[in-house]
Design an enzyme around this catalytic site. Structure first.
Site, short mmCIF file in Angstrom:
data_model
loop_
_atom_site.label_atom_id
_atom_site.label_comp_id
_atom_site.label_asym_id
_atom_site.label_seq_id
_atom_site.Cartn_x
_atom_site.Cartn_y
_atom_site.Cartn_z
N ASN A 7 0.87 -1.17 0.00
CA ASN A 7 0.00 0.00 0.00
C ASN A 7 0.91 1.23 0.00
O ASN A 7 1.47 1.59 1.04
CB ASN A 7 -0.89 -0.04 1.25
N ARG A 91 -2.56 -1.84 -3.52
CA ARG A 91 -3.77 -1.05 -3.33
C ARG A 91 -3.67 0.19 -4.22
O ARG A 91 -2.68 0.91 -4.19
CB ARG A 91 -3.88 -0.61 -1.88
N HIS A 180 -13.08 3.42 0.01
CA HIS A 180 -13.11 2.35 1.03
C HIS A 180 -13.80 1.10 0.50
O HIS A 180 -14.30 0.28 1.27
CB HIS A 180 -13.89 2.79 2.31
N ARG A 241 -12.22 16.24 7.84
CA ARG A 241 -13.00 16.59 6.64
C ARG A 241 -14.44 16.94 7.01
O ARG A 241 -15.02 16.30 7.89
CB ARG A 241 -13.01 15.42 5.65
N ARG A 285 -10.77 9.12 20.16
CA ARG A 285 -10.47 8.79 21.56
C ARG A 285 -10.37 10.06 22.41
O ARG A 285 -10.91 10.16 23.50
CB ARG A 285 -9.16 8.01 21.67
N GLU A 385 -8.40 -4.99 4.74
CA GLU A 385 -8.27 -4.69 3.31
C GLU A 385 -7.10 -5.46 2.69
O GLU A 385 -7.17 -5.90 1.55
CB GLU A 385 -8.08 -3.18 3.11
P1 AMP Z 1 -8.45 4.21 11.29
O1 AMP Z 1 -8.38 5.34 10.29
O2 AMP Z 1 -9.37 3.11 10.86
O3 AMP Z 1 -7.11 3.71 11.75
O4 AMP Z 1 -9.15 4.83 12.61
C1 AMP Z 1 -8.56 5.86 13.36
C2 AMP Z 1 -9.59 6.41 14.33
O5 AMP Z 1 -10.03 5.36 15.21
C3 AMP Z 1 -9.09 7.54 15.24
O6 AMP Z 1 -10.03 8.59 15.26
C4 AMP Z 1 -9.02 6.87 16.58
O7 AMP Z 1 -9.25 7.78 17.63
C5 AMP Z 1 -10.17 5.89 16.51
N1 AMP Z 1 -10.04 4.90 17.57
C6 AMP Z 1 -9.10 3.94 17.71
N2 AMP Z 1 -9.31 3.26 18.88
C7 AMP Z 1 -10.39 3.83 19.47
C8 AMP Z 1 -11.11 3.60 20.69
N3 AMP Z 1 -10.75 2.64 21.55
N4 AMP Z 1 -12.18 4.39 20.97
C9 AMP Z 1 -12.57 5.36 20.12
N5 AMP Z 1 -11.93 5.62 18.96
C10 AMP Z 1 -10.86 4.88 18.64
#
Ligand code: AMP
Length: 401
Positions: A7, A91, A180, A241, A285, A385
């Site tokens: 990727n 990808r 996605h 965004r 988070r 993915e």
């Molecule tokens: P991704 O782009 O799929 O890696 O997702 C990233 C997002 O997932 C970020 O906004 C993180 O804060 C959120 N995230 C990861 N772990 C948690 C959690 N335990 N609770 C809430 N959000 C989370």
């Protein structure tokens, strides 16, 4: 058969090495800060110590060279010879209207990916660099490209066209493409498998909610509508965004704030969403923590985010005249118990009823989190993915190697 999945981004390259016999990951890792001073390579061979190196890596070619060196390293490696890798899957973000499925790389395919640079100026060029780097370092190994847009090519005209002059579609192919797709494809298949029902028999809404976020209506096993559009800016509110807004905000803001088109574009892509409303972070988070400590702006950001997501789920249930399965995936969807609860508690009119205990469970497995009485089955399905890219690559090359 051993397959390498790549990727490639503009300044990063992630990789996973699969043994398709059992679909196990033999090694994975990433190269970051390509083309900058002190690039970083992180290599995680399964069952061995993780390695982290700082090196000068000026381009994708050198990045692939370093990855191969590590895969064959006497101490940290997992392969005896580069020839053990029988195929490489890449990808690619944008496949336009040309690529409706994954395909083996040929000169013609590379030319078509290049023609799509206009539609994905940040994403398609590095993918092509990744392909060239593999050619330079791995001889004539078979390569396959897997497109984020391909799954959504099943959308009918009434969902993919914008109500603007048709000439813009004919001349410039301005339409909804959606993104996605590899993730929506993977989780919908996995959900049907876990439920032991044919995917074609289910009306499904899948919510891929991470830093980027999109919702897809899946009807008869195919993408019927999706929230991202010509670019990944449309649809849900995201980390940085804006998602949907009145397009007239663009000229209005340019006029009032004396901004250029590029500046407004950057505002909507990088300085909007949760970050703009909370004033704290784009990270769910941190927003959740701040909200629980009483921060009003963080609460507003969370409320807007979940409200907009709920509206999309409701809209897609209406678009399909029903919904059987609701799937949450990606960083936020897989991990945020409170987000899933807030969204589902506002959708009881659809017959959605969460099982609080199941929703609170921490697990890496695909699972049902709705109650036995719920009319709609709600699920958490961790996305993968890379595995889908490896599977498509395997399917396309297995007769040929
Ligand atoms: P991704 O782009 O799929 O890696 O997702 C990233 C997002 O997932 C970020 O906004 C993180 O804060 C959120 N995230 C990861 N772990 C948690 C959690 N335990 N609770 C809430 N959000 C989370």
């Amino acid at each position: 058969m051993i397959i390498l999945v790549i990727n490639a981004g503009s300044s990063s390259l992630k990789y996973q090495l699969y043994n398709m016999n059992g679909e196990s990951v033999i090694a994975n890792g990433r190269v970051e800060r390509i083309g900058m001073d002190s690039s970083i390579v992180i290599h995680e061979p399964t069952g061995k110590q993780e390695v982290s190196l700082v090196r000068e890596i000026l381009d994708h070619n050198t990045a692939v060279k370093r990855v191969i060196d590590l895969l064959m390293h006497p101490e940290h490696g997992v392969l005896g010879s580069i020839d053990e890798i029988k195929a490489v899957g890449h990808r690619v973000v944008h496949g336009g209207e040309i690529f409706k499925q994954s395909t083996i790389v040929t000169d013609e395919v590379k030319l078509e990916i290049r023609k799509l640079f206009d539609l994905a100026p940040l994403h398609n060029p590095p993918a092509l660099m990744g392909i060239a780097a593999v050619e330079a370092n791995m001889g004539d190994v078979k390569q396959v490209v897997v497109f984020d847009t391909a799954f959504h090519q099943s959308m009918p005209q009434e969902t993919f066209l914008y109500p603007i002059p048709m000439v813009l579609y004919r001349r410039h192919k301005i339409r909804r493409y959606g993104f996605h797709g590899t993730s929506h494809n993977y989780v919908s298949r996995k959900a049907a498998k876990v439920l032991n029902k044919p995917l074609e028999s289910l009306k499904m809404v899948s919510c891929h909610i991470g830093n980027g976020a999109s919702c897809t209506a899946i009807l008869n096993g195919k993408s019927y509508d999706t929230s991202m559009g010509l670019t990944p800016l449309e649809g849900l509110m995201m980390g940085t965004r804006s998602g949907d807004l009145d397009p007239a905000i663009v000229p209005f803001t340019m006029n009032k704030e004396e901004l250029t088109l590029n500046e407004v574009n950057s505002m909507l892509n990088k300085h909007s969403g949760m970050l703009a409303i909370s004033g704290i972070s784009s990270d769910m988070r941190e927003i959740t923590e701040a909200m629980q400590e009483g921060d009003k702006q963080a609460k507003l950001a969370f409320d807007m985010y979940t409200y907009r997501l709920r509206k999309y789920i409701g809209a897609y249930a209406a678009a399909m005249n029903g919904i059987d399965v609701l799937v949450f995936t990606a960083g936020v969807g897989e991990n945020s118990v409170v987000l899933r609860k807030t969204v589902c508690d506002g959708l009881t009119f659809l017959g959605i009823e969460l099982d609080e205990e199941r929703n609170g469970e921490r697990s890496k497995e695909a699972r049902v989190i709705s109650s036995a009485e719920s009319r709609v089955t709600v699920m958490v399905v961790p996305t993968n993915e890379e595995l889908l890219i490896a599977r498509d690559t395997y399917t396309l090359v297995r007769e040929q190697v």
